[in-house]
Design a protein around this motif. Sequence first.
Motif, mmCIF file in Angstrom:
data_model
loop_
_atom_site.group_PDB
_atom_site.id
_atom_site.type_symbol
_atom_site.label_atom_id
_atom_site.label_comp_id
_atom_site.label_asym_id
_atom_site.label_seq_id
_atom_site.Cartn_x
_atom_site.Cartn_y
_atom_site.Cartn_z
ATOM 1 N N VAL A 120 0.866 -1.170 0.000
ATOM 2 C CA VAL A 120 0.000 0.000 0.000
ATOM 3 C C VAL A 120 0.902 1.218 0.000
ATOM 4 N N VAL A 122 -2.077 -1.504 -3.785
ATOM 5 C CA VAL A 122 -2.929 -0.322 -3.850
ATOM 6 C C VAL A 122 -2.018 0.896 -3.799
ATOM 7 N N HIS A 136 -2.462 5.022 -4.016
ATOM 8 C CA HIS A 136 -3.432 6.120 -4.057
ATOM 9 C C HIS A 136 -2.652 7.423 -4.020
ATOM 10 N N VAL A 181 -5.450 -0.210 -8.188
ATOM 11 C CA VAL A 181 -5.664 -1.425 -7.410
ATOM 12 C C VAL A 181 -5.323 -2.577 -8.338
#
Length: 160
Positions: free
Chosen positions: A3, A79, A81, A95
Amino acid sequence: MTVRIQTAEFDLGVETQALRGANAAVGALVSFVGTVRDIHDGEHVSRMELEHYPGMTETSIETIVEAARTRWTLIDALVIHRVGVLLPTDPIVLVAVTASHRGEAFAACEFIIDYLKTAAPFWKKETTSAGARWVDARETDDAALARWGVVSMNASPPRP
């Protein structure tokens, strides 16, 4: 599981190749890239600014990915972002999920993005011709999450 929250743009090809690697067990790699639209609720969007709480955001997304891992047999997940100022057509989120079979990879990828839209602690502010405005979660996002049997933190309690 990886992440990352970042301001820099990501390279889909590089990221998915790294996720897939040389793992012969990977039979499917499914990815989703969300981008900034130039229209929202009938208004032209000239830019979007995303804010988050460092540390809390990553932990929240890791929890989302772990929830997907309990539902489907995944090999790995990624992921990414973005935060900061973004312009129309800029990628916001990636994703990507690997699994032995496509069905599990598709379902897990869709679950993660549905969950991200409602439960991840991001705040979006759009600049339009009418001025700047904060973007609330949509009822359609809550409905997408509900089909997985998860109630959104944004959803109103059921009426008696």
